[in-house]
Enzyme design. Structure first.
Site, PDB file in Angstrom:
ATOM      1  N   ASP A 173       0.436 -42.961 -16.099  1.00  0.00           N
ATOM      2  CA  ASP A 173       0.379 -41.984 -15.004  1.00  0.00           C
ATOM      3  C   ASP A 173      -0.015 -40.222 -15.619  1.00  0.00           C
ATOM      4  O   ASP A 173      -0.215 -40.632 -16.638  1.00  0.00           O
ATOM      5  CB  ASP A 173       2.472 -41.355 -15.098  1.00  0.00           C
ATOM      6  CG  ASP A 173       2.712 -41.482 -13.760  1.00  0.00           C
ATOM      7  OD1 ASP A 173       1.945 -41.310 -12.779  1.00  0.00           O
ATOM      8  OD2 ASP A 173       3.418 -40.496 -13.351  1.00  0.00           O
ATOM      9  N   THR A 184       1.044 -37.492 -12.610  1.00  0.00           N
ATOM     10  CA  THR A 184       2.266 -36.223 -12.754  1.00  0.00           C
ATOM     11  C   THR A 184       3.685 -36.252 -13.760  1.00  0.00           C
ATOM     12  O   THR A 184       3.790 -37.045 -13.323  1.00  0.00           O
ATOM     13  CB  THR A 184       2.746 -36.301 -11.054  1.00  0.00           C
ATOM     14  OG1 THR A 184       1.188 -36.492 -10.145  1.00  0.00           O
ATOM     15  CG2 THR A 184       3.506 -35.000 -10.922  1.00  0.00           C
ATOM     16  N   PHE A 234       1.861 -31.762   7.247  1.00  0.00           N
ATOM     17  CA  PHE A 234       0.900 -32.144   6.163  1.00  0.00           C
ATOM     18  C   PHE A 234       0.376 -33.503   6.875  1.00  0.00           C
ATOM     19  O   PHE A 234       1.645 -34.623   6.408  1.00  0.00           O
ATOM     20  CB  PHE A 234       0.921 -31.706   5.106  1.00  0.00           C
ATOM     21  CG  PHE A 234       0.029 -32.856   3.765  1.00  0.00           C
ATOM     22  CD1 PHE A 234      -1.856 -32.179   3.273  1.00  0.00           C
ATOM     23  CD2 PHE A 234      -0.362 -33.992   2.798  1.00  0.00           C
ATOM     24  CE1 PHE A 234      -2.687 -32.198   3.187  1.00  0.00           C
ATOM     25  CE2 PHE A 234      -0.920 -34.233   2.777  1.00  0.00           C
ATOM     26  CZ  PHE A 234      -1.831 -33.889   2.453  1.00  0.00           C
ATOM     27  N   ARG A 272      -7.377 -27.786  -8.044  1.00  0.00           N
ATOM     28  CA  ARG A 272      -7.280 -28.038  -6.870  1.00  0.00           C
ATOM     29  C   ARG A 272      -7.732 -27.020  -5.939  1.00  0.00           C
ATOM     30  O   ARG A 272      -6.867 -25.804  -6.171  1.00  0.00           O
ATOM     31  CB  ARG A 272      -6.061 -28.401  -7.121  1.00  0.00           C
ATOM     32  CG  ARG A 272      -5.283 -29.173  -8.022  1.00  0.00           C
ATOM     33  CD  ARG A 272      -3.836 -29.286  -8.291  1.00  0.00           C
ATOM     34  NE  ARG A 272      -2.774 -29.342  -6.942  1.00  0.00           N
ATOM     35  CZ  ARG A 272      -2.809 -31.128  -6.473  1.00  0.00           C
ATOM     36  NH1 ARG A 272      -2.212 -32.427  -7.491  1.00  0.00           N
ATOM     37  NH2 ARG A 272      -1.562 -31.073  -5.710  1.00  0.00           N
ATOM     38  N   THR A 310      -2.588 -43.117 -11.097  1.00  0.00           N
ATOM     39  CA  THR A 310      -1.502 -42.222  -9.771  1.00  0.00           C
ATOM     40  C   THR A 310      -1.688 -42.612  -8.969  1.00  0.00           C
ATOM     41  O   THR A 310      -3.078 -43.327  -8.263  1.00  0.00           O
ATOM     42  CB  THR A 310      -2.118 -40.874 -10.438  1.00  0.00           C
ATOM     43  OG1 THR A 310      -1.506 -39.835 -10.047  1.00  0.00           O
ATOM     44  CG2 THR A 310      -3.675 -40.479 -10.091  1.00  0.00           C
ATOM     45  N   ASP A 315      -1.752 -39.516  -6.916  1.00  0.00           N
ATOM     46  CA  ASP A 315      -2.459 -38.741  -6.230  1.00  0.00           C
ATOM     47  C   ASP A 315      -3.532 -39.215  -5.722  1.00  0.00           C
ATOM     48  O   ASP A 315      -4.318 -40.408  -5.639  1.00  0.00           O
ATOM     49  CB  ASP A 315      -2.917 -37.932  -7.145  1.00  0.00           C
ATOM     50  CG  ASP A 315      -1.586 -37.038  -7.236  1.00  0.00           C
ATOM     51  OD1 ASP A 315      -0.485 -37.594  -6.668  1.00  0.00           O
ATOM     52  OD2 ASP A 315      -1.660 -36.302  -8.516  1.00  0.00           O
ATOM     53  N   ARG A 331      -4.770 -43.280  -6.014  1.00  0.00           N
ATOM     54  CA  ARG A 331      -3.598 -43.756  -4.835  1.00  0.00           C
ATOM     55  C   ARG A 331      -2.561 -44.520  -5.206  1.00  0.00           C
ATOM     56  O   ARG A 331      -2.695 -46.199  -4.443  1.00  0.00           O
ATOM     57  CB  ARG A 331      -4.932 -44.451  -2.984  1.00  0.00           C
ATOM     58  CG  ARG A 331      -5.045 -42.631  -2.701  1.00  0.00           C
ATOM     59  CD  ARG A 331      -6.000 -42.178  -1.578  1.00  0.00           C
ATOM     60  NE  ARG A 331      -6.239 -41.782  -1.101  1.00  0.00           N
ATOM     61  CZ  ARG A 331      -5.685 -40.710  -0.620  1.00  0.00           C
ATOM     62  NH1 ARG A 331      -4.050 -40.595  -0.330  1.00  0.00           N
ATOM     63  NH2 ARG A 331      -5.897 -39.725   0.126  1.00  0.00           N
ATOM     64  N   ASP A 391       7.271 -41.281 -16.537  1.00  0.00           N
ATOM     65  CA  ASP A 391       8.483 -40.453 -15.906  1.00  0.00           C
ATOM     66  C   ASP A 391       8.940 -40.410 -15.010  1.00  0.00           C
ATOM     67  O   ASP A 391      10.169 -40.445 -15.237  1.00  0.00           O
ATOM     68  CB  ASP A 391       7.845 -38.977 -16.863  1.00  0.00           C
ATOM     69  CG  ASP A 391       7.440 -38.117 -15.461  1.00  0.00           C
ATOM     70  OD1 ASP A 391       6.368 -38.865 -14.606  1.00  0.00           O
ATOM     71  OD2 ASP A 391       7.537 -36.875 -14.726  1.00  0.00           O
ATOM     72  N   ASN A 400       8.889 -44.615 -10.617  1.00  0.00           N
ATOM     73  CA  ASN A 400       7.893 -45.201  -9.986  1.00  0.00           C
ATOM     74  C   ASN A 400       7.000 -46.114 -11.025  1.00  0.00           C
ATOM     75  O   ASN A 400       6.216 -47.108 -10.902  1.00  0.00           O
ATOM     76  CB  ASN A 400       6.936 -44.406  -8.973  1.00  0.00           C
ATOM     77  CG  ASN A 400       6.270 -43.213  -9.605  1.00  0.00           C
ATOM     78  OD1 ASN A 400       6.693 -42.431 -10.383  1.00  0.00           O
ATOM     79  ND2 ASN A 400       5.158 -43.331  -9.105  1.00  0.00           N
TER      80      ASN A 400
END
Length: 972
Positions: free
Chosen positions: A372, A374, A485, A523, A603, A605, A692, A719, A722
């Site tokens: 993973d 994050t 958002f 980012r 991930t 993200d 995603r 961690d 999920n």
């Protein structure tokens, strides 16, 4: 989220809540008090050796065999007992971990008051009270909060590793029910919506997921809609199956081969016996006349009986104590991981943890690592690095910006949903405007919570620059609207009233990957603004309110309203924020790559965020050829893109490394019809990034790879909750001990505090565990071939009469006492190479890959070595004794027991010295058990031989006395 199918209505009448009830049950435990014995016995007798010895023991009980049932029954009982104790202890530890979750105290509303109960007792429909910093024990629909606006803030670190703050809203009809008495009087129903329902549908913002934690809110009340294994967190899990290592699979294969050797020897001995007895003088010699029953017995039954007798005679070629020694080695060896100070994280005071010791050696066979992002590769702590204003780049140096543009900083400081928590717990209890303190940073004792870690980093940066604090007029801005958002717009906006009250100010920031910042992996957020006249704002306000109150097509109307507002924007600049990596992540990934291990990052993200982190952590590097499989919309389009990618790496130089980026939607299409083509592309890439990704998609990718024809060993590390399905699916699952939550840790095989510890766990501990247990397995087969082959050879000299060569006590104690401790100690302490060398030279990990030390060639070497040594033992002793057995000074003759003891003695010494020659790392324990085992054998034989001699003398005396009395009785 499935909660969107619910609706809420308040009505007069008896309360009606969902009728289903689910208990909170354990997914980690394997046994209960009632099923431990039968289930454990079933699991143990699934092992070939255990089941085989059970059959042998039953055969010894049913027919007349050359050895006592004790010779098989006692070792079998010892093995089963030790293994059961070990597995029971490990399951008890899992039971304790379960109780920490299931037995956590919670408060529910019952009989007009708050009643304390345990989380496992929560039923669907219970109204639960959760206080600040507590974890939600079930999936709850938020009824009310102590905040006046009915909101609460949560973190989902234990679920997805995200440390950012998320805002959730109570149901409008129940937000005023902030006391126990009002909640007790509440009569409501949660139901599936009907086509023409007028009730307000619930959305994800109304649902509090089990495992999340309440933050920045004193208390909330929620109704339990899903509990136990029906909660979303539990639905992400899969049924935890028993994991078996590649070594154990090889061990079972070798056992089958040895079982074939055993059957061959038993059949051959039975055939040769009947061939020998074809002559009358050997069929019924003078010293062994048959009884009438033996003469009349069926030849077929007699053949079967003789075959079973030979089977029992040679049964010790199957090493029964192999399993118990392996179990002991795994159990005791697992403590070294927890004791390793290099795997201890001083900052969090956490050491490495072993949840199951059955897979220690699998750590040395890993070929693919699925990780993973994050919270695993990153700390999930954003830090502002630089920004671009009007085309000019500014960097932060010593907490100050090298340039300052008031309008840009004003937009950044106002366009956010940051919440502030002070030392006083009731500071924000009254709720109110979340922006009321956003620009008043005079208080130092406060902590920021944000729905996005980027927002938190930017607000903290504007505070450091001081410009926001110095501008007193900024505190006079009034928040009018927040445009949240969403993934489609990829931006959020706020609409505020200026201090003068005449104009309206709109600030927007959205995510966009800048090519300028791409190599740095930052980012980026683009910042823009727009000014509204009073007339324009009236139109905007009416448009937003109409969209938010619409009962039909609300989402579509909101998107139209947002698009109408977020146009004609004035570009102010862009920010660069770094997602802080964990310490030594780049070095760890590089070490894994040198060790021949491919790293896949899975991930949830967005594509840009995931790529930027992959670049910064070294998963992708600048010289790598990046292949993309993104935004595929059909099977044909996906297949064509995969073929193009295959042609690209086919035409490129093989020296160039390839990296693949794939998103969740394209991955679903690839796995639906084109698995083989997709895997072909992936296997030619040294790094793969999947963005995603849904939790179950992660598990599907792991399952696809580990079941491919090559069947590589996979490891998954994460961690959050999920990541649990991915961790359970992989051959080895590792949980990262994050800041909050232990779902990944509880469901993992091993747990470490930081990603950097993975390098030593695999390259050192995995290397040691594998070579130790591989040698243990091969040595066990070798010493048992040495043990039983002389028994087979002896039958050629005793007319296949099934006479045993060894005494039954020696048969029983050979594997349990005389040769067990040296190999056990060897398998705990052996080191072929120093740990520092293994860590500094990861390429050494490749030498043991693909189960190389348990290949058929190595197995054949040890087996042939055992046969050769056995021939030397037997015929060497035969030549030594020769035809003259009167070696004693008094003329007493040696018999078959003397010959068998001589063979046995030479064998014990030889197999022990063979292990000593294989030992590279000597400790005092190795010396003690190696030379002590030989000494113990001689001491035991001395006392045991003396006892046998006394018993034989007593037997001879009693027989002489009996013959004398018979002669006297007959007058002779």
């Amino acid at each position: 989220l499935y909660v969107t199918i619910f609706s809420w209505s308040v009505f007069a009448g008896p309360p009606c809540i969902l009728v289903r009830t689910f208990m909170l049950v354990s997914r980690m435990k394997s046994y209960t008090i009632w099923n431990f014995v039968p289930k454990n016995l079933f699991e143990q007798f699934r092992r070939i050796a255990n089941f085989y010895f059970l059959i042998i023991f039953l055969v010894q009980l049913m027919i007349d065999t050359p050895t006592s049932p004790v010779t098989s029954g006692l070792p079998l009982f010892f093995v089963i007992t030790v293994t059961a104790i070990k597995q029971g202890y490990e399951d008890w530890l899992r039971h304790k971990a379960d109780n920490e979750v299931n037995g956590a105290p919670v408060f529910v509303v019952r009989s007009g008051s708050l009643v304390q109960t345990r989380s496992k007792n929560i039923r669907v429909g219970d109204i639960v009270r959760v206080a600040k910093d507590e974890t939600f024990p079930a999936d709850l629909v938020l009824l009310s909060s102590d905040r006046s606006d009915g909101t609460c803030h949560i973190t989902t670190t234990s679920l997805d590793g995200e440390t950012n703050l998320k805002t959730h809203y109570s149901v409008a009809e129940t937000s005023v029910c902030q006391s126990v008495s009002r909640l007790e009087a509440l009569q409501a129903v949660v139901e599936h919506p009907h086509p023409h329902t007028q009730a307000q549908p619930l959305g994800p913002e109304n649902l509090l997921l089990r495992g999340a934690r309440l933050k920045n809110t004193k208390e909330i009340f929620g109704v339990a809609v899903y509990t136990g294994m029906e909660s979303k967190m539990a639905l992400n899990y899969k049924c935890k199956s028993q994991k078996r290592s590649a070594v154990e699979k090889s061990m079972n294969t070798f056992l089958i081969i040895y079982l074939g050797i055993l059957l061959f020897e038993a059949v051959l001995s039975t055939i040769l016996k009947y061939a020998w007895q074809a002559e009358d003088k050997w069929d019924e010699p003078f010293y062994n006349h048959k009884t009438e029953q033996e003469r009349n017995s069926s030849p077929i039954l007699k053949f079967i009986s003789d075959f079973l007798a030979f089977l029992v005679l040679y049964n010790f070629i199957i090493p029964i104590s192999l399993y118990v020694t392996v179990e002991m080695q795994k159990f005791l060896g697992s403590f070294f991981i927890g004791w390793d100070l290099d795997l201890y994280h001083e900052e969090s005071d956490q050491k490495a943890q072993v949840n199951t010791s059955d897979l220690n050696e699998e750590l040395g066979q890993v070929e693919y690592v699925f990780t993973d992002k994050t919270g695993t590769l990153t700390e999930n702590e954003m830090q502002f690095r630089e920004c671009s204003i009007n085309g000019t780049k500014y960097q932060e140096i010593n907490g100050k910006l090298t340039g300052e543009e008031l309008l840009f900083l004003k937009a950044v400081s106002l366009c956010h949903t940051v919440q502030i928590s002070y030392d006083q717990p009731d500071c924000l209890a009254g709720g109110g405007d979340p922006f009321s303190h956003a620009n008043g940073f005079s208080t130092n004792d406060m902590e920021y919570y944000a729905s996005s870690p980027d927002e938190k980093a930017l607000v903290e940066a504007t505070k450091r620059y001081g410009s926001v604090r110095a501008s007193k007029t900024m505190s006079l801005y009034k928040l009018l609207h927040v445009l949240e958002f969403d993934a489609n717009r990829r931006r959020m906006s706020v609409i505020l009233q200026t201090p003068s009250g005449n104009n309206t100010f709109s600030s927007t920031k959205g995510f966009e990957l800048s090519h300028r910042n791409y190599p740095k992996g930052l980012r980026t957020l683009v910042v823009a603004c727009r000014h509204f006249s009073p007339e324009e704002y009236i139109d905007v306000d009416r448009c937003l309110n109409a969209a938010r109150t619409a009962l039909q097509q609300r989402e579509e109307r909101l998107q139209e309203a947002f698009s109408y507002i977020e146009r004609d924007l004035q570009l102010l600049g862009a920010t660069g924020v770094e997602d802080k990596l964990q310490d030594k992540v780049q070095e760890t990934i590089e070490a894994l790559r040198l060790a021949g291990i491919k790293v896949w990052v899975l991930t949830g993200d967005k594509h840009e965020t995931a790529v930027s982190v992959s670049l910064s952590c070294g998963h992708f590097h600048r010289t790598m050829n990046i292949l993309e499989l993104l935004q595929q919309r059909s099977d044909n389009e996906c297949a064509e893109q995969l073929r193009r990618l295959a042609r690209r790496y086919g035409r490129s130089d093989h020296v160039i490394q390839h990296g693949l980026v794939v998103d969740g939607a394209s991955l679903s299409l690839a796995l639906r019809e084109h698995e083989k083509l997709f895997m072909e592309v992936c296997k030619n890439c040294s790094a793969v990034l999947c963005c995603r990704m849904a939790p179950l998609q992660k598990a599907k990718v792991v399952r696809l790879l580990k079941t491919s024809p090559e069947k590589p060993i996979t490891l998954a590390i994460g961690d959050g909750a999920n990541d649990v399905s991915m961790i359970q699916e992989a051959h080895v699952g590792i949980g990262i001990m994050g800041k909050e939550g232990r779902q990944a840790v509880r469901n993992s095989d091993y747990a470490i505090a930081r990603f950097k510890f993975l390098a030593k766990l695999l390259l050192v501990h995995g290397h040691f565990y594998y070579i130790r247990i591989a040698t243990l397995v091969q040595y066990f087969f070798y010493k048992n071939v040495c043990f039983i082959t002389p028994q087979f050879l002896y039958q050629f000299f005793c007319l296949f009469s099934q006479q045993t060569l060894y005494d039954s006590v020696y048969l029983t104690l050979y594997n349990i006492c005389f040769t067990s401790l040296p190999i056990l100690v060897y398998s705990l302490f052996e080191q072929l190479v120093h740990p520092h060398v293994l860590q500094n030279k990861p390429v050494l990990y490749r030498d043991i890959s693909r189960n190389s030390l348990l290949s058929f060639r190595t197995f054949l070497y040890w087996t042939l070595l055992g046969f050769c040594h056995a021939f030397v033992f037997f015929f060497g002793s035969y030549v030594l004794m020769g035809e003259d057995t009167t070696l004693m000074g008094n003329g007493q003759m040696f018999g078959n027991w003397t010959f068998g003891t001589l063979v046995f003695t030479v064998m014990v010494i030889t197999v022990t010295l063979k292990l000593a020659l294989e030992t590279h790392f000597w400790t005092w324990m190795n010396h003690f058990v190696t030379w002590g085992s030989i000494a113990f054998y001689f001491i035991f034989s001395l006392f045991y031989g003396g006892i046998i001699w006394i018993v034989e003398r007593l037997n001879c005396s009693s027989q002489t006395l009996w013959l004398s009395s018979v002669k006297h009785f007959n007058g002779v």
